[in-house]
Design a protein around this motif. Sequence first.
Motif, PDB file in Angstrom:
ATOM      1  N   SER A  35      -7.658 -48.335 -33.003  1.00 22.56           N
ATOM      2  CA  SER A  35      -9.045 -48.804 -33.041  1.00 22.56           C
ATOM      3  C   SER A  35      -9.540 -49.210 -34.421  1.00 22.56           C
ATOM      4  O   SER A  35     -10.591 -49.830 -34.528  1.00 22.56           O
ATOM      5  CB  SER A  35      -9.966 -47.705 -32.495  1.00 22.56           C
ATOM      6  N   HIS A  36      -8.822 -48.877 -35.492  1.00 24.21           N
ATOM      7  CA  HIS A  36      -9.334 -49.149 -36.828  1.00 24.21           C
ATOM      8  C   HIS A  36      -8.264 -49.827 -37.685  1.00 24.21           C
ATOM      9  O   HIS A  36      -7.456 -49.150 -38.318  1.00 24.21           O
ATOM     10  CB  HIS A  36      -9.795 -47.849 -37.503  1.00 24.21           C
ATOM     11  N   PRO A  37      -8.269 -51.175 -37.746  1.00 25.38           N
ATOM     12  CA  PRO A  37      -7.264 -51.863 -38.560  1.00 25.38           C
ATOM     13  C   PRO A  37      -7.617 -51.919 -40.037  1.00 25.38           C
ATOM     14  O   PRO A  37      -6.939 -52.575 -40.807  1.00 25.38           O
ATOM     15  CB  PRO A  37      -7.257 -53.271 -37.954  1.00 25.38           C
ATOM     16  N   THR A  38      -8.696 -51.255 -40.458  1.00 30.25           N
ATOM     17  CA  THR A  38      -9.091 -51.259 -41.864  1.00 30.25           C
ATOM     18  C   THR A  38      -9.409 -49.838 -42.314  1.00 30.25           C
ATOM     19  O   THR A  38      -9.732 -48.956 -41.507  1.00 30.25           O
ATOM     20  CB  THR A  38     -10.334 -52.142 -42.104  1.00 30.25           C
ATOM     21  N   ALA A  39      -9.329 -49.624 -43.620  1.00 30.55           N
ATOM     22  CA  ALA A  39      -9.713 -48.337 -44.199  1.00 30.55           C
ATOM     23  C   ALA A  39     -10.127 -48.555 -45.645  1.00 30.55           C
ATOM     24  O   ALA A  39      -9.555 -49.403 -46.343  1.00 30.55           O
ATOM     25  CB  ALA A  39      -8.561 -47.339 -44.124  1.00 30.55           C
ATOM     26  N   LEU A  40     -11.127 -47.808 -46.099  1.00 29.87           N
ATOM     27  CA  LEU A  40     -11.589 -47.827 -47.482  1.00 29.87           C
ATOM     28  C   LEU A  40     -11.338 -46.441 -48.058  1.00 29.87           C
ATOM     29  O   LEU A  40     -11.856 -45.440 -47.538  1.00 29.87           O
ATOM     30  CB  LEU A  40     -13.080 -48.168 -47.545  1.00 29.87           C
ATOM     31  N   VAL A  41     -10.520 -46.339 -49.120  1.00 33.45           N
ATOM     32  CA  VAL A  41     -10.121 -45.033 -49.646  1.00 33.45           C
ATOM     33  C   VAL A  41     -10.247 -45.024 -51.169  1.00 33.45           C
ATOM     34  O   VAL A  41     -10.352 -46.067 -51.811  1.00 33.45           O
ATOM     35  CB  VAL A  41      -8.669 -44.691 -49.240  1.00 33.45           C
ATOM     36  N   LYS A  42     -10.189 -43.830 -51.717  1.00 33.43           N
ATOM     37  CA  LYS A  42     -10.201 -43.673 -53.170  1.00 33.43           C
ATOM     38  C   LYS A  42      -8.779 -43.534 -53.680  1.00 33.43           C
ATOM     39  O   LYS A  42      -7.929 -42.919 -53.043  1.00 33.43           O
ATOM     40  CB  LYS A  42     -11.005 -42.431 -53.558  1.00 33.43           C
ATOM     41  N   LYS A  43      -8.528 -44.100 -54.857  1.00 30.73           N
ATOM     42  CA  LYS A  43      -7.199 -43.970 -55.436  1.00 30.73           C
ATOM     43  C   LYS A  43      -6.905 -42.499 -55.737  1.00 30.73           C
ATOM     44  O   LYS A  43      -7.804 -41.709 -56.046  1.00 30.73           O
ATOM     45  CB  LYS A  43      -7.071 -44.810 -56.705  1.00 30.73           C
ATOM     46  N   GLY A  44      -5.640 -42.145 -55.611  1.00 29.59           N
ATOM     47  CA  GLY A  44      -5.223 -40.776 -55.887  1.00 29.59           C
ATOM     48  C   GLY A  44      -5.513 -39.799 -54.775  1.00 29.59           C
ATOM     49  O   GLY A  44      -5.315 -38.592 -54.946  1.00 29.59           O
ATOM     50  N   THR A  45      -5.985 -40.294 -53.629  1.00 27.28           N
ATOM     51  CA  THR A  45      -6.312 -39.427 -52.496  1.00 27.28           C
ATOM     52  C   THR A  45      -5.209 -39.503 -51.446  1.00 27.28           C
ATOM     53  O   THR A  45      -4.702 -40.586 -51.142  1.00 27.28           O
ATOM     54  CB  THR A  45      -7.642 -39.859 -51.855  1.00 27.28           C
TER      55      THR A  45
END
Length: 717
Positions: free
Chosen positions: A620-630
């Motif tokens: 259901s989710h082809p995108t993600a926004l994440v923080k580097k080093g996580t």
Amino acid sequence: MEYGRRNERSVRNPNCPTIQIQMRWSSRISSLLLAFGLGLAVVPESASAVAQEQPVTSACEAQSVGGPLFITENCNDPELSKPYVDERKPGTLTDEASGVSVSFTYVHGGFSGTKARFSFYFPAAEKYKGRFFQTTYPTIDVEDAAPGCPEIGTSTCSVVFALSSGAYVVSTNNAGGVPTGGTLAAYRTNAAAAKYSRLIALEMYKASTRPRGYIYGASGGAYQTVGSMENTSGVWDGAVPMVFGVPNAIPNFMASQLLALRVLRDKLPQIADAVAPGGSGDPFAGLSAEQRDTLKEVTRLGFPLRGWWQYATLNGGGFWAVEGAVRAIDPSYMEDFWSKPGYEGSEPSVQAARVRQDTTVKNVGEGNELVLGVEPSKDLLNGDLMMKDGPKAGQSVVITGIEGSKVKVVSASGITAGTAVRLDNSWAIALQYYSRHQVPTLHQYGWDQYVKKDGAPLYPQRSVLIGPILNSSSAGSVASGRFHGKMIMAESVLDVSAYPWSADWYRQQAQAALGDLSGSFRLWYMDNADHGPDIAGMSAGVAFEHSAHVADHIVSYFGEVQQALLDLDAWVAKGIPPAESTNYRIDADDQVQLAPEAELRAGIQPVVTLGVGRPSDASSHPTALVKKGTDITFWAKAQTQPSAGTIVKVEWDFEGDGHFTAQPVSIGHESAFKEVHRFVRPGTYFPVVRVTAQRDGDANTPFGLVQNLASMRVTVR
């Protein structure tokens, strides 16, 4: 949304000609021997031995006046009636990719009075399972297996697979290949060799059971394969045409790709991004009116939108090799295009793209590379370089590549430093619009956009259709759907050369000609597969040449074809039907859309989804926004139909650099897989998971490996 084959019915055709080939072979040996004019002791040790000529009592005939010769297992091709063997010896081959080695008896020969030659590769008696595999491609003019892969014509890997599967190999030189071999090149040489191989096999294995035989080929080889099954009966029991194109495909599919590359050049990066995982989904955003119209036109003709991932290296494929045929058959087209009303040559934007420029050759490099005195326009790709002086003054060669002031041409023979040349793309530009002027009389629905509601064409039409001529020259006749035997057609959803709806078109022709196809035909679509049979082909220049990180976008269809051949034999020999045809729909833009779930999709390819966070997010989710080093948890879900095999391998490429790492898996039909990854640099990434299934759940075999992949967009801050 319902995913069904277009207008498909489920009825059985009781009159299928393949019933005849189930009769006992032993009662036919004598008639075949008479047809070939020889006895079983036909394999001579002498290199000069030729089978003795004897009267022929049953000559093959055309089914219609002026039609192609129709070959059966009992008739004799009058031009290929004198087979001979001039070499017989033991041999070995090793497929470097798989590491598998095979031993065999090699038999070489041909047909007296012709250029037709054949090579047979026979496994040891204890490994033989009563069948042969034969692969073909129209321009192949050698009968021996080519080293390595990909499988365009007989190659080491095709021999290794066949012999490892208990099949012997039949290979021919197509009597010199198309067009040199004339009418013998399309299917007749292959048919004569296939029939003769059975006699050699009977002698070699001291058997009385008729060997079962299967032919397969990709692209132009699909034309040949289909033509072989439509113009013969009882020669082959089944066939696997791969990445088939409709009769009007050449040169029009290639030309339309070149049109899009020119008009959309500056917008292709954003178009590719829009249709990539997590993209906007709107490839038309920000385009001018001309660009929107061009993208819509080429899409409706069948170019797969997701195929634009490789825009930077697309060049029309082998267009340079076929445009000469257009010029020869329709020589007045270019002049008409630029001078007559109704053609696009009068439009300002088209006139602006026309280049006629004089310069000189500064240097001649290797590989037909020339350094020019100017930096030519990109619009000169597939244009002409005409010599104005020197030994070839007045002659021209096609430009196949442009990089700065360097151009590649088909042949630099006779060109030296200092040669004055003219660069001219008048033909190249005109041919980019050729599909508009080639509306086929045999309905092929990608061309519906070029006709009015009353059926009248929107544009001036040429007096000749090139596509059917080229189709017929490769196959012996234009595809009609009236094939004999059984067939599994393998088509790729991301094929940028033979547009994917072509296979659906052929299914419709077959259904109209034969009725029920449930007992004789399957259509298997492969998602995330392209025209080249294997990503290894990029190194051979067959497909994806110079494309970066191919493996993150495309999977091989080798394994699908190998399994199709084995399934065909089980269908013929034991009556075991193969996996059902893929469920799909053709949308309003002639794009192939596959059913989303494995149980609905059918076919034999695993269905894969990818996401982050939770297992449910994998679809259901082809995108993600994440923080580097996580640490990021990725979930992949993979499913196969029970009849398609089990999942045997899962691989990950998180950075999108084309390097995959395998994850241990528990073999099964449906699984969720978890991996944790940490991105250390900001940027946009496209992690990929690749899943492999195998019919028998054998993770160690190199054969029958059917792949699919899934990707998503991750933005790292």
